[in-house]
Design a protein around this motif. Sequence first.
Motif, PDB file in Angstrom:
ATOM      1  N   GLY A   1       0.787  -1.228   0.000  1.00 25.17           N
ATOM      2  CA  GLY A   1       0.000   0.000   0.000  1.00 25.17           C
ATOM      3  C   GLY A   1       0.816   1.273   0.000  1.00 25.17           C
ATOM      4  N   LYS A   2       1.817   1.365   0.861  1.00 33.12           N
ATOM      5  CA  LYS A   2       2.643   2.583   0.926  1.00 33.12           C
ATOM      6  C   LYS A   2       3.415   2.787  -0.370  1.00 33.12           C
ATOM      7  CE  LYS A   2       3.224   2.644   5.909  1.00 33.12           C
ATOM      8  NZ  LYS A   2       4.141   2.449   7.040  1.00 33.12           N
ATOM      9  N   ALA A   3       4.006   1.714  -0.869  1.00 32.45           N
ATOM     10  CA  ALA A   3       4.766   1.823  -2.128  1.00 32.45           C
ATOM     11  C   ALA A   3       3.839   2.178  -3.282  1.00 32.45           C
ATOM     12  CB  ALA A   3       5.502   0.515  -2.412  1.00 32.45           C
ATOM     13  N   TRP A   4       2.661   1.559  -3.346  1.00 33.18           N
ATOM     14  CA  TRP A   4       1.706   1.865  -4.412  1.00 33.18           C
ATOM     15  C   TRP A   4       1.276   3.324  -4.349  1.00 33.18           C
ATOM     16  CZ3 TRP A   4      -3.446   3.376  -3.945  1.00 33.18           C
ATOM     17  CH2 TRP A   4      -4.124   3.500  -5.153  1.00 33.18           C
ATOM     18  N   MET A   5       0.959   3.817  -3.152  1.00 31.45           N
ATOM     19  CA  MET A   5       0.548   5.218  -3.013  1.00 31.45           C
ATOM     20  C   MET A   5       1.654   6.158  -3.481  1.00 31.45           C
ATOM     21  SD  MET A   5      -1.731   5.404   0.468  1.00 31.45           S
ATOM     22  CE  MET A   5      -2.092   7.138   0.282  1.00 31.45           C
ATOM     23  N   ARG A   6       2.868   5.884  -3.075  1.00 28.75           N
ATOM     24  CA  ARG A   6       4.008   6.725  -3.462  1.00 28.75           C
ATOM     25  C   ARG A   6       4.208   6.693  -4.980  1.00 28.75           C
ATOM     26  NH1 ARG A   6       7.175   4.591  -0.232  1.00 28.75           N
ATOM     27  NH2 ARG A   6       8.053   3.009  -1.594  1.00 28.75           N
ATOM     28  N   GLU A   7       4.205   5.494  -5.551  1.00 36.88           N
ATOM     29  CA  GLU A   7       4.478   5.337  -6.983  1.00 36.88           C
ATOM     30  C   GLU A   7       3.338   5.835  -7.868  1.00 36.88           C
ATOM     31  OE1 GLU A   7       7.470   4.356  -8.228  1.00 36.88           O
ATOM     32  OE2 GLU A   7       8.107   4.326  -6.130  1.00 36.88           O
ATOM     33  N   SER A   8       2.110   5.805  -7.363  1.00 36.93           N
ATOM     34  CA  SER A   8       0.968   6.243  -8.169  1.00 36.93           C
ATOM     35  C   SER A   8       0.644   7.715  -7.966  1.00 36.93           C
ATOM     36  CB  SER A   8      -0.271   5.404  -7.848  1.00 36.93           C
ATOM     37  OG  SER A   8      -0.701   5.655  -6.525  1.00 36.93           O
ATOM     38  N   GLY A   9       1.255   8.334  -6.952  1.00 39.60           N
ATOM     39  CA  GLY A   9       0.953   9.730  -6.664  1.00 39.60           C
ATOM     40  C   GLY A   9      -0.331   9.903  -5.867  1.00 39.60           C
ATOM     41  N   MET A  10      -0.795   8.819  -5.255  1.00 38.64           N
ATOM     42  CA  MET A  10      -2.018   8.853  -4.450  1.00 38.64           C
ATOM     43  C   MET A  10      -1.707   9.445  -3.083  1.00 38.64           C
ATOM     44  SD  MET A  10      -5.232   8.262  -4.277  1.00 38.64           S
ATOM     45  CE  MET A  10      -5.600   7.249  -5.691  1.00 38.64           C
ATOM     46  N   THR A  11      -2.637  10.246  -2.574  1.00 41.07           N
ATOM     47  CA  THR A  11      -2.496  10.820  -1.238  1.00 41.07           C
ATOM     48  C   THR A  11      -3.675  10.367  -0.379  1.00 41.07           C
ATOM     49  OG1 THR A  11      -3.769  12.803  -1.801  1.00 41.07           O
ATOM     50  CG2 THR A  11      -1.366  12.885  -2.199  1.00 41.07           C
TER      51      THR A  11
ATOM     52  N   MET B   1      -7.571   9.725  -1.460  1.00 39.03           N
ATOM     53  CA  MET B   1      -8.237   8.469  -1.119  1.00 39.03           C
ATOM     54  C   MET B   1      -9.601   8.731  -0.487  1.00 39.03           C
ATOM     55  SD  MET B   1      -6.376   5.652  -1.742  1.00 39.03           S
ATOM     56  CE  MET B   1      -6.538   4.425  -0.481  1.00 39.03           C
ATOM     57  N   LYS B   2      -9.690   9.747   0.341  1.00 39.61           N
ATOM     58  CA  LYS B   2     -10.927  10.038   1.057  1.00 39.61           C
ATOM     59  C   LYS B   2     -11.948  10.778   0.189  1.00 39.61           C
ATOM     60  CE  LYS B   2      -8.603  10.082   5.487  1.00 39.61           C
ATOM     61  NZ  LYS B   2      -8.042  10.870   6.561  1.00 39.61           N
ATOM     62  N   SER B   3     -11.540  11.262  -0.981  1.00 44.09           N
ATOM     63  CA  SER B   3     -12.432  12.083  -1.796  1.00 44.09           C
ATOM     64  C   SER B   3     -13.414  11.270  -2.623  1.00 44.09           C
ATOM     65  CB  SER B   3     -11.606  12.992  -2.728  1.00 44.09           C
ATOM     66  OG  SER B   3     -10.966  12.208  -3.720  1.00 44.09           O
ATOM     67  N   GLY B   4     -13.179   9.999  -2.822  1.00 41.38           N
ATOM     68  CA  GLY B   4     -14.062   9.186  -3.662  1.00 41.38           C
ATOM     69  C   GLY B   4     -15.268   8.655  -2.908  1.00 41.38           C
ATOM     70  N   ASN B   5     -16.304   8.329  -3.650  1.00 38.75           N
ATOM     71  CA  ASN B   5     -17.497   7.713  -3.079  1.00 38.75           C
ATOM     72  C   ASN B   5     -17.234   6.202  -3.018  1.00 38.75           C
ATOM     73  OD1 ASN B   5     -19.987   6.420  -2.687  1.00 38.75           O
ATOM     74  ND2 ASN B   5     -21.098   8.086  -3.700  1.00 38.75           N
ATOM     75  N   MET B   6     -16.885   5.700  -1.844  1.00 43.06           N
ATOM     76  CA  MET B   6     -16.470   4.305  -1.699  1.00 43.06           C
ATOM     77  C   MET B   6     -17.599   3.326  -2.020  1.00 43.06           C
ATOM     78  SD  MET B   6     -13.384   4.687  -1.327  1.00 43.06           S
ATOM     79  CE  MET B   6     -12.825   3.032  -1.077  1.00 43.06           C
TER      80      MET B   6
END
Length: 159
Positions: free
Chosen positions: A29-39, A43-48
């Motif tokens: 998860g941490k590596a994916w977030m870093r590599e994808s530019g996700m913050t 993450m909290k902005s989408g309608n889950m």
Amino acid sequence: MEFNFLAILVAAVVPMVLGFLWYNPAIFGKAWMRESGMTEEKMKSGNMGVIFGVSFLLAILLAFFLPTVTNHQMGAFSLVQGELGELPSYEAFMSDYKDEFRTFKHGAFHGALLGIFFVLPIMGTNGLFERKSWKHIFINVGYWTLTLAVMGAIVCGWR
């Protein structure tokens, strides 16, 4: 030849469960977030509810397609869908081969092959044009390869 709809529904849950584990901060998860530019903010902005609901519908589509790749009997079945209908040769074939290669292991093998020979080229090409790192590409391809292996095992081996 028939579809096992319960197996398809169970297989459709696999991307959610494995995604929860694979993209967990303790694993990738941490590596994916870093590599994808996700913050965290993004993450909290989408309608889950919508994201998970549509993801599940897409997973059902994927699981519904998988028997055509994992179950060799589907190839024989597709031959009798024309004007001639079901001929005695088809019945003889199915009588001879029955559930040959209808195992969890066989389904997992074909699911993994889909990941390597189908998902990798597509996601690799997209990742290159999106200027994503190979680390990002391999995290996502690894997830889908494992996911397709498990889904393939379920739709092929569950009877």
